[in-house]
Design an enzyme around this catalytic site. Sequence first.
Site, PDB file in Angstrom:
ATOM      1  N   LYS A  47       2.951 109.821  -7.081  1.00 47.57           N
ATOM      2  CA  LYS A  47       2.925 108.709  -8.042  1.00 47.57           C
ATOM      3  C   LYS A  47       2.815 109.188  -9.487  1.00 47.57           C
ATOM      4  O   LYS A  47       2.154 110.188  -9.754  1.00 47.57           O
ATOM      5  CB  LYS A  47       1.748 107.774  -7.734  1.00 47.57           C
ATOM      6  CG  LYS A  47       1.933 106.990  -6.438  1.00 47.57           C
ATOM      7  CD  LYS A  47       0.814 106.004  -6.205  1.00 47.57           C
ATOM      8  CE  LYS A  47       1.072 105.234  -4.913  1.00 47.57           C
ATOM      9  NZ  LYS A  47      -0.056 104.348  -4.570  1.00 47.57           N
ATOM     10  N   ARG A  96      -3.605  96.687   4.563  1.00 43.48           N
ATOM     11  CA  ARG A  96      -3.146  95.324   4.320  1.00 43.48           C
ATOM     12  C   ARG A  96      -2.256  94.813   5.444  1.00 43.48           C
ATOM     13  O   ARG A  96      -2.320  93.658   5.823  1.00 43.48           O
ATOM     14  CB  ARG A  96      -2.363  95.253   3.003  1.00 43.48           C
ATOM     15  CG  ARG A  96      -3.224  95.478   1.779  1.00 43.48           C
ATOM     16  CD  ARG A  96      -2.382  95.855   0.603  1.00 43.48           C
ATOM     17  NE  ARG A  96      -1.652  97.096   0.868  1.00 43.48           N
ATOM     18  CZ  ARG A  96      -0.650  97.548   0.159  1.00 43.48           C
ATOM     19  NH1 ARG A  96      -0.225  96.862  -0.863  1.00 43.48           N
ATOM     20  NH2 ARG A  96      -0.070  98.686   0.472  1.00 43.48           N
ATOM     21  N   SER A 134      -0.236  97.459  -6.445  1.00 46.81           N
ATOM     22  CA  SER A 134      -0.262  97.795  -7.870  1.00 46.81           C
ATOM     23  C   SER A 134       1.156  97.834  -8.428  1.00 46.81           C
ATOM     24  O   SER A 134       1.413  97.363  -9.541  1.00 46.81           O
ATOM     25  CB  SER A 134      -0.966  99.136  -8.077  1.00 46.81           C
ATOM     26  OG  SER A 134      -2.282  99.070  -7.573  1.00 46.81           O
TER      27      SER A 134
HETATM   28  N1  COA Z   1      -5.266  95.250  -2.124  1.00 46.21           N
HETATM   29  C1  COA Z   1      -4.149  95.362  -2.825  1.00 46.21           C
HETATM   30  N2  COA Z   1      -3.418  96.472  -2.864  1.00 46.21           N
HETATM   31  C2  COA Z   1      -3.862  97.486  -2.153  1.00 46.21           C
HETATM   32  C3  COA Z   1      -5.018  97.445  -1.394  1.00 46.21           C
HETATM   33  C4  COA Z   1      -5.735  96.248  -1.405  1.00 46.21           C
HETATM   34  N3  COA Z   1      -6.853  96.098  -0.716  1.00 46.21           N
HETATM   35  N4  COA Z   1      -5.206  98.616  -0.787  1.00 46.21           N
HETATM   36  C5  COA Z   1      -4.180  99.371  -1.147  1.00 46.21           C
HETATM   37  N5  COA Z   1      -3.376  98.681  -1.968  1.00 46.21           N
HETATM   38  C6  COA Z   1      -2.122  99.108  -2.549  1.00 46.21           C
HETATM   39  C7  COA Z   1      -2.310  99.705  -3.893  1.00 46.21           C
HETATM   40  O1  COA Z   1      -2.141  98.723  -4.867  1.00 46.21           O
HETATM   41  C8  COA Z   1      -1.255 100.759  -3.910  1.00 46.21           C
HETATM   42  O2  COA Z   1      -0.048 100.188  -4.297  1.00 46.21           O
HETATM   43  P1  COA Z   1       1.118 101.076  -4.940  1.00 46.21           P
HETATM   44  O3  COA Z   1       1.573 102.046  -3.877  1.00 46.21           O
HETATM   45  O4  COA Z   1       2.113 100.073  -5.311  1.00 46.21           O
HETATM   46  O5  COA Z   1       0.515 101.828  -6.112  1.00 46.21           O
HETATM   47  C9  COA Z   1      -1.166 101.197  -2.454  1.00 46.21           C
HETATM   48  O6  COA Z   1      -1.617 100.103  -1.704  1.00 46.21           O
HETATM   49  C10 COA Z   1      -2.077 102.314  -2.074  1.00 46.21           C
HETATM   50  O7  COA Z   1      -2.684 102.788  -3.208  1.00 46.21           O
HETATM   51  P2  COA Z   1      -4.174 103.157  -3.436  1.00 46.21           P
HETATM   52  O8  COA Z   1      -5.066 102.619  -2.376  1.00 46.21           O
HETATM   53  O9  COA Z   1      -4.521 102.825  -4.849  1.00 46.21           O
HETATM   54  O10 COA Z   1      -4.126 104.668  -3.345  1.00 46.21           O
HETATM   55  P3  COA Z   1      -3.114 105.699  -2.772  1.00 46.21           P
HETATM   56  O11 COA Z   1      -2.631 105.369  -1.412  1.00 46.21           O
HETATM   57  O12 COA Z   1      -2.118 105.985  -3.825  1.00 46.21           O
HETATM   58  O13 COA Z   1      -4.183 106.851  -2.688  1.00 46.21           O
HETATM   59  C11 COA Z   1      -5.041 108.972  -2.277  1.00 46.21           C
HETATM   60  C12 COA Z   1      -3.947 107.991  -1.983  1.00 46.21           C
HETATM   61  C13 COA Z   1      -5.230 109.160  -3.780  1.00 46.21           C
HETATM   62  C14 COA Z   1      -6.352 108.486  -1.686  1.00 46.21           C
HETATM   63  C15 COA Z   1      -4.597 110.255  -1.592  1.00 46.21           C
HETATM   64  O14 COA Z   1      -3.333 110.624  -2.107  1.00 46.21           O
HETATM   65  C16 COA Z   1      -5.586 111.365  -1.830  1.00 46.21           C
HETATM   66  O15 COA Z   1      -6.617 111.404  -1.173  1.00 46.21           O
HETATM   67  N6  COA Z   1      -5.259 112.244  -2.811  1.00 46.21           N
HETATM   68  C17 COA Z   1      -6.110 113.358  -3.209  1.00 46.21           C
HETATM   69  C18 COA Z   1      -5.678 114.649  -2.514  1.00 46.21           C
HETATM   70  C19 COA Z   1      -6.092 114.579  -1.082  1.00 46.21           C
HETATM   71  O16 COA Z   1      -7.254 114.687  -0.743  1.00 46.21           O
HETATM   72  N7  COA Z   1      -5.102 114.367  -0.225  1.00 46.21           N
HETATM   73  C20 COA Z   1      -5.381 114.125   1.201  1.00 46.21           C
HETATM   74  C21 COA Z   1      -5.125 115.324   2.042  1.00 46.21           C
HETATM   75  S1  COA Z   1      -3.420 115.443   2.447  1.00 46.21           S
END
Ligand code: COA
Length: 168
Positions: A47, A96, A134
């Site tokens: 992202k 979700r 998001s």
């Molecule tokens: N309501 C509304 N939207 C939601 C939601 C909720 N309850 N829960 C999730 N979402 C949506 C978010 O808006 C987001 O939308 P987008 O893809 O359009 O931006 C999506 O679902 C998921 O995003 P979010 O929960 O913000 O985080 P993510 O999935 O991008 O996060 C990390 C992933 C950051 C947790 C993950 O990449 C991570 O842990 N990174 C650090 C490095 C690591 O440890 N990696 C893991 C080992 S491989």
Amino acid sequence: MTSTQRQTLAVYPGTFDPITMGHVDIIHRALNLFDRLIIAVAKNASKSPLFSSQERVVLIAENFVDEPRITVEAVSGLVVDYAWRKGATSLVRGIRAVSDFDYEFQLALANRKLNREVESVFLMPGFRWIYISSTMLKEIARNGGDISELVPANVAAAVKQKFEEMSE
Ligand code: COA
């Protein structure tokens, strides 16, 4: 609480670009299960966020100034390592719809492989937030739509300002 009782601590990691009412819903549900919650603004390598990680931290923290059980931090590196260092026993994630499942399953298994002591816990947001993301709300705002019911008020203002700055 007596000194022998341990407080439960969970980490809720995400990109939060920006935080939505769906995330807020998950946060409230997590507070019913855990004594303390760290909201970790982490990096998803696939992202390119609209807001800097510090801006995202502030946008989240402004909504929880009256909730001493919540801490908001920007995190680099592996989330599970961060959680372990903090003494957290759980990683909270929201699911979700079925479409979230594959990705969340992979992420949870990767995190379990990295550290078996930290469990992933999945919570379901209220039905009205099931369809928001998001990306979707940024798309609505970018095209002049109203996102005020989908995000906290400070986020709606910040998104509007961001797009105005970008169009100058
Ligand atoms: N309501 C509304 N939207 C939601 C939601 C909720 N309850 N829960 C999730 N979402 C949506 C978010 O808006 C987001 O939308 P987008 O893809 O359009 O931006 C999506 O679902 C998921 O995003 P979010 O929960 O913000 O985080 P993510 O999935 O991008 O996060 C990390 C992933 C950051 C947790 C993950 O990449 C991570 O842990 N990174 C650090 C490095 C690591 O440890 N990696 C893991 C080992 S491989």
